[in-house]
Scaffold this active site. Structure first.
Site, PDB file in Angstrom:
ATOM      1  CD  GLU A 499      -0.437  -3.078   1.307  1.00  0.00           C
ATOM      2  OE1 GLU A 499      -1.461  -3.211   0.599  1.00  0.00           O
ATOM      3  OE2 GLU A 499       0.503  -3.893   1.289  1.00  0.00           O
ATOM      4  CB  SER A 500      -5.404   1.344   3.196  1.00  0.00           C
ATOM      5  OG  SER A 500      -4.725   2.049   4.236  1.00  0.00           O
TER       6      SER A 500
END
Length: 648
Positions: A499-500
């Site tokens: 995700e990040s």
């Protein structure tokens, strides 16, 4: 009775106010922090020049001073600054600022003096080619036509270039018509009308044909096949018209195309564009009536995207011979990937050829990805991590802290400029040799700069340096909340990594935030269920809270799908309602379910998270994959259909 605050009170208050400065921050760091803020707002009188004269970040103040003097500053001063700061992103930023300023002022000689080839960005490219109109007119014309040939409005900075090229005849009626067709195709009706007013009476029949098609795409079989002088506008009109027709009614569009195609004299690029659309939408919409034509057109188009899509359709149909045939039609680079070798093995196994199947699985199993691991499971062998060592020469490790880019990065972090620090770091990683990049990665690892570490491996393509690509970032938090929620902590790590890339301040275009990329609404809803207050858009960036909320949310998705991580992970990315719908129509095997996910992003997301999960668990065991499983027995053998959904 009110008492005057004591000396001890004021001392404590002053101490608290200064706590945000790192304990080792020297006075000139505080001066540099204040100077940079002043420079951004051009408050030069507020800068203590003597205090920052020898600071490692003095170039940042010089950057703002010189930027403020553009376009009056001479190109010699700009070039001197660029040379002085050639090892910093400041050099590229200054070159770009100078190109914009000189271009806006029409100082084209100065622009060319500082330019270093074609710049990035449409606006600066327009300035650059405008500067070349007199000194290199052929290059300016070619570059200008490429910028013109877009179906959307371009920046005002392009007007001088476009106007001159039109006056010189380098952009003529045909180029105007082609751009008009692109604008129509893109739904830019205002731009299309604007361009149409530039065309003379020679294009009246073309505009009339366009109007007929806008009212009824089926009219494409009756409009003239010769558009514009010398029929030069036919390809652009039919390409734009067929694009709209294909999207509106693919079956009717193909029927019309088969009628008009033999009679059209258009170039190969336009013909391929039309047929690509027809194949793509016929497959995506599963129009069986078009299938024979699609299969005849595919070898002619030889397009990797379309061959992948056709193979996925064959998988959905359980057409195992077709799967083999379409994979064999792929170019070698595409065909040899683990994904397609795995499916080649599956197809041969379904047809009873276990020897050929195992050979294909063996080729797939050499790779470190979802299908490589799934192939290893088919063969009953350990996963291939293909992990490279991450040791760095001790001497180099000692020297790296004194590299100018590293010193600037550290200083920017000390004065609370993490964005600029990352820019310095990534620029250094991008220009570093492999050995230097490894030293930078090692330094970031030692400093606990997880996001910068991951990005360093990407910039330097250190794909096999797994301890650096998948660091133990926030491990205690993942372990804690994994235990509290009952969610596999390695799954949580895989989600956060995908995700990040471990950037706690990550913000997606859709508004998702933090390590686990939570939407504000999701964060508020989960917080309410936990009895917590809404963290708001900034509170959710706190890593500990973000991991807690993300862990709780994925736990909800696991409950929804009886603990199945493939479905739950897909729901985390695309939303549970979509996954519910996909399961109603899904094939029953796990691999066919993953391959049938219609969203490319979600399909890749599920594969990446499950792959990362294997890597994290294996790294926790020193790189040993024994006992590590891509899927549980229930996930590998269970049915992927409506029965997977929990009935609440």
């Amino acid at each position: 009775m009110l008492r005057s605050p004591s000396f001890a009170y004021w001392k404590a208050l002053l101490t608290a106010a200064l706590l945000w400065w790192p304990m080792a921050a020297p006075a000139d760091d505080r001066a540099m922090h204040d100077a940079l803020q002043a420079a951004r707002s051009q408050q030069w009188h507020a800068i203590d020049q003597a205090a920052i004269e020898n600071h490692v970040l003095a170039g940042y103040i010089d950057y703002h001073r010189l930027k403020a003097r553009l376009p009056a500053a001479s190109p010699d001063r700009v070039l001197h600054f660029i040379e002085t700061h050639s090892d910093s992103p400041l050099a590229g930023w200054m070159r770009g600022q100078a190109i914009s300023a000189y271009g806006e002022a029409g100082r084209y000689g100065d622009l060319l003096a500082v330019a270093d080839g074609v710049p990035d960005g449409t606006e600066r490219q327009c300035h650059y080619y405008a500067a070349l109109l007199d000194t290199a007119p052929a290059t300016a014309a070619q570059g200008g036509r490429e910028l013109w040939h877009e179906g959307h409005s371009q920046p005002e900075a392009c007007n001088p270039l476009f106007n001159t090229l039109r006056a010189r005849g380098e952009i003529g009626p045909l180029e105007i018509w082609e751009r008009m067709m692109l604008a129509w195709r893109n739904g830019e009706t205002g731009l299309a009308k604007y361009l149409g007013r530039m065309l003379g009476p020679d294009w009246g029949d073309g505009k009339a044909a366009m109007a007929r098609l806008q009212a009824d795409y089926a009219a494409i079989t009756t409009i003239p096949t010769c558009i514009g002088p010398g029929c030069q506008g036919s390809g652009a009109l039919f390409s734009a018209g067929m694009h709209g027709f294909t999207r509106a009614d693919t079956e009717a569009a193909l029927e019309a195309w088969r009628r008009i195609s033999p009679h059209l004299s258009i170039d190969e690029a336009h013909r391929r564009s039309i047929e690509h659309d027809l194949v793509f939408y016929s497959l995506v919409r599963d129009i069986r009536q078009n299938r024979a034509w699609v299969d005849e057109a595919l070898p002619r188009l030889a397009d990797a995207e379309l061959l992948e899509l056709r193979t996925r359709v064959a998988l959905a149909d359980r057409d195992w011979r077709g799967v083999i045939g379409w994979i064999d039609s792929m170019a070698a680079e595409q065909r040899h990937k683990a994904r397609w070798q795995y499916w080649l093995g599956r197809a041969h196994a379904q047809l009873g050829d276990d020897t050929t199947a195992r050979a294909a699985y063996a080729r797939a199993a050499t790779e470190r990805d979802f299908y490589g691991f799934a192939a290893a499971d088919r063969l009953g062998q350990p996963y291939a991590l293909n992990m490279a060592p991450t040791q760095v020469d001790p001497g180099l490790r000692q020297r790296v802290a004194n590299w100018p880019a590293v010193r600037r990065t550290e200083a920017l972090l000390r004065i609370d400029e993490p964005g600029l620090a990352s820019s310095e770091w990534y620029a250094a990683a991008a220009r570093a040799s492999t050995e230097e990049a490894r030293a930078l990665a090692d330094y970031a690892h030692q400093r606990g700069w997880h996001a910068r570490l991951v990005q360093t491996t990407i910039a330097a393509q250190l794909w096999d340096a797994l301890p650096w690509r998948f660091p133990e970032a926030y491990r205690d938090q993942f372990m804690h909340w994994g235990e509290r929620t009952g969610v596999d902590p390695y799954l949580l790590m895989g989600i956060a990594r995908r995700e990040s890339a471990y950037n706690p301040n990550a913000l997606s275009p859709a508004g998702a935030r933090g390590l686990m990329q939570l939407m504000p609404g999701t964060a508020a809803n989960v917080s309410r269920k936990l009895g917590l207050s809404d963290p708001g858009p900034y509170g959710v960036l706190d890593p500990a809270l973000n991991i807690r909320l993300g862990s709780t949310y994925i736990d909800e998705m696991l409950d929804r799908y009886h603990g199945n991580r493939l479905a739950a992970t897909a729901a985390y990315n695309a939303g549970p309602h979509r996954v519910d719908r996909w399961l109603r129509d899904a094939p029953q095997a796990f691999d066919l379910f993953v391959e049938s996910i219609p969203f490319r992003e979600t399909r890749h997301y599920v594969q990446a998270v499950m792959t990362y999960r294997v890597i994290f668990e294996s790294l926790a065991k020193g790189g040993d994959t024994r006992g590590v499983a891509l899927l549980t027995p229930a996930e590998r053998q269970g049915r992927y259909d409506g029965s997977l959904q929990a009935r609440n």
